[in-house]
Design a protein around this motif. Structure first.
Motif, PDB file in Angstrom:
ATOM      1  N   ALA A   7     -15.984 -23.489  24.785  1.00 32.00           N
ATOM      2  CA  ALA A   7     -14.773 -22.769  24.368  1.00 32.00           C
ATOM      3  C   ALA A   7     -14.143 -22.190  25.626  1.00 32.00           C
ATOM      4  N   PRO A   8     -12.866 -22.486  25.872  1.00 30.22           N
ATOM      5  CA  PRO A   8     -12.227 -21.988  27.098  1.00 30.22           C
ATOM      6  C   PRO A   8     -12.406 -20.485  27.267  1.00 30.22           C
ATOM      7  N   LYS A   9     -12.588 -20.092  28.529  1.00 31.58           N
ATOM      8  CA  LYS A   9     -12.716 -18.673  28.908  1.00 31.58           C
ATOM      9  C   LYS A   9     -13.777 -17.940  28.080  1.00 31.58           C
ATOM     10  N   SER A  10     -14.955 -18.490  28.134  1.00 30.59           N
ATOM     11  CA  SER A  10     -16.097 -17.901  27.418  1.00 30.59           C
ATOM     12  C   SER A  10     -17.337 -18.094  28.286  1.00 30.59           C
ATOM     13  N   ARG A  11     -18.508 -17.762  27.739  1.00 31.09           N
ATOM     14  CA  ARG A  11     -19.737 -17.953  28.514  1.00 31.09           C
ATOM     15  C   ARG A  11     -20.000 -19.424  28.849  1.00 31.09           C
ATOM     16  N   SER A  12     -19.329 -20.346  28.176  1.00 25.61           N
ATOM     17  CA  SER A  12     -19.565 -21.754  28.535  1.00 25.61           C
ATOM     18  C   SER A  12     -18.763 -22.164  29.768  1.00 25.61           C
ATOM     19  N   LEU A  28     -16.842 -33.208  27.903  1.00 23.89           N
ATOM     20  CA  LEU A  28     -16.498 -31.832  27.555  1.00 23.89           C
ATOM     21  C   LEU A  28     -15.910 -31.827  26.153  1.00 23.89           C
ATOM     22  N   LYS A  29     -16.574 -31.128  25.236  1.00 24.13           N
ATOM     23  CA  LYS A  29     -16.073 -31.048  23.852  1.00 24.13           C
ATOM     24  C   LYS A  29     -15.564 -29.635  23.621  1.00 24.13           C
ATOM     25  N   ILE A  30     -14.270 -29.504  23.407  1.00 25.56           N
ATOM     26  CA  ILE A  30     -13.721 -28.168  23.142  1.00 25.56           C
ATOM     27  C   ILE A  30     -14.129 -27.757  21.730  1.00 25.56           C
ATOM     28  N   THR A  31     -14.709 -26.573  21.658  1.00 23.87           N
ATOM     29  CA  THR A  31     -15.324 -26.074  20.429  1.00 23.87           C
ATOM     30  C   THR A  31     -14.694 -24.737  20.077  1.00 23.87           C
ATOM     31  N   ASP A  32     -14.263 -24.594  18.867  1.00 25.69           N
ATOM     32  CA  ASP A  32     -13.668 -23.309  18.461  1.00 25.69           C
ATOM     33  C   ASP A  32     -14.784 -22.302  18.171  1.00 25.69           C
ATOM     34  N   ILE A  33     -14.503 -21.039  18.475  1.00 25.70           N
ATOM     35  CA  ILE A  33     -15.430 -19.942  18.121  1.00 25.70           C
ATOM     36  C   ILE A  33     -14.595 -18.765  17.629  1.00 25.70           C
ATOM     37  N   PRO A  34     -15.187 -17.914  16.784  1.00 24.23           N
ATOM     38  CA  PRO A  34     -14.465 -16.687  16.423  1.00 24.23           C
ATOM     39  C   PRO A  34     -14.413 -15.775  17.642  1.00 24.23           C
ATOM     40  N   ARG A  35     -13.208 -15.280  17.978  1.00 24.11           N
ATOM     41  CA  ARG A  35     -13.032 -14.417  19.161  1.00 24.11           C
ATOM     42  C   ARG A  35     -12.938 -12.958  18.744  1.00 24.11           C
ATOM     43  N   MET A  36     -13.188 -12.064  19.724  1.00 20.38           N
ATOM     44  CA  MET A  36     -13.149 -10.611  19.472  1.00 20.38           C
ATOM     45  C   MET A  36     -11.797 -10.153  18.922  1.00 20.38           C
ATOM     46  N   ASP A  37     -10.715 -10.864  19.315  1.00 20.02           N
ATOM     47  CA  ASP A  37      -9.372 -10.430  18.884  1.00 20.02           C
ATOM     48  C   ASP A  37      -9.009 -10.960  17.494  1.00 20.02           C
ATOM     49  N   VAL A 192     -11.944 -24.569  36.687  1.00 19.34           N
ATOM     50  CA  VAL A 192     -10.816 -23.782  36.165  1.00 19.34           C
ATOM     51  C   VAL A 192      -9.747 -24.736  35.600  1.00 19.34           C
ATOM     52  N   ALA A 193      -9.497 -25.835  36.291  1.00 19.70           N
ATOM     53  CA  ALA A 193      -8.499 -26.803  35.813  1.00 19.70           C
ATOM     54  C   ALA A 193      -8.919 -27.385  34.465  1.00 19.70           C
ATOM     55  N   LYS A 194     -10.203 -27.664  34.310  1.00 18.74           N
ATOM     56  CA  LYS A 194     -10.676 -28.225  33.029  1.00 18.74           C
ATOM     57  C   LYS A 194     -10.735 -27.148  31.947  1.00 18.74           C
ATOM     58  N   ASP A 195     -11.043 -25.911  32.359  1.00 19.95           N
ATOM     59  CA  ASP A 195     -11.140 -24.810  31.403  1.00 19.95           C
ATOM     60  C   ASP A 195      -9.785 -24.556  30.765  1.00 19.95           C
ATOM     61  N   ALA A 196      -8.750 -24.727  31.575  1.00 22.37           N
ATOM     62  CA  ALA A 196      -7.394 -24.468  31.078  1.00 22.37           C
ATOM     63  C   ALA A 196      -6.968 -25.535  30.076  1.00 22.37           C
ATOM     64  N   GLY A 197      -7.681 -26.639  30.047  1.00 21.37           N
ATOM     65  CA  GLY A 197      -7.409 -27.692  29.069  1.00 21.37           C
ATOM     66  C   GLY A 197      -6.377 -28.700  29.557  1.00 21.37           C
TER      67      GLY A 197
END
Ligand code: GSH
Length: 197
Positions: A7-12, A28-37, A192-197
């Protein structure tokens, strides 16, 4: 084949950085997670037993927990030299940092966010934020890395906190310079480039 459920910008994000450091071939498999916000949701396709990230899958085997994934990958790519091997005198301090990260740093930071920093039982078990900050500063000054001269998986764990939120690490120029040193690594730019998607 390695697959990182991320999940972008997370512990992964730190595992993405590590995979880039290692020159690994991975999906790289983008995975949704429930976020704090309140955004995000549980992703049914996430193989993590708690539906968290990171989750690494290697030939059908699921590996979870940042520390376990870091060591698993460093063992799998020994030529990259990102973790002292058995017999190396730095091996003990290195393993101590991995365990200290998971067993003390993360709880202390999270207890702080939860407003439970003053709980006597917690203080006895984990010590306080000042003690964690002192340990980190003592390691990286003079450093230049947590284990001294050698950049390692321990730096990926420690620096990734500051990359996520600067206040998770001690304030001041020593940490600023340490983060700048880590962030200047080419693998960080690729991650960072990959994290940004
Ligand atoms: N101890 C775990 C923590 C993993 C974790 O909490 N990941 C967060 C993202 S930073 C998550 O997946 N949260 C989604 C949720 O709690 O449902 C590790 O370091 O791998």
């Amino acid at each position: 084949m390695l697959t990182l459920h991320h999940a972008p910008k997370s512990r992964s994000s730190r595992i993405l950085w590590l995979l880039e450091e290692l020159g690994a071939d991975y999906v790289l498999k983008i995975t949704d997670i429930p976020r704090m916000d309140g955004t995000g949701a549980v992703d049914a396709a996430n193989p993590h037993p708690d539906k968290k990230v990171p989750a690494l899958v290697d030939d059908g085997v699921v590996i979870t927990e940042s520390i376990a994934i870091v060591q698993y990958l460093i063992d799998k790519f020994p030529a990259a030299g990102l973790g002292p091997k058995i017999g190396d005198p730095k091996r003990g301090p290195y393993l101590s940092w991995l365990a200290y990260y998971a067993g003390v740093i993360e709880p202390v930071i999270n207890l702080g966010f939860a407003g439970l920093s003053d709980n006597p039982a917690m203080l006895r078990t984990f010590r306080d934020r000042a003690a964690v900050d002192r340990r980190i500063l003592d390691a990286i000054d003079p450093g230049p890395y947590v284990l001294g001269e050698r950049f390692s998986g321990a730096d990926i764990l420690v620096a990734s906190m500051g990359q996520f939120l600067r206040t998770m690490l001690p304030p001041g120029p020593v940490v600023d310079a340490y983060l700048a040193r880590c962030n200047a690594r080419p693998a960080v730019a690729r991650a960072v480039a990959k994290d940004a998607g």
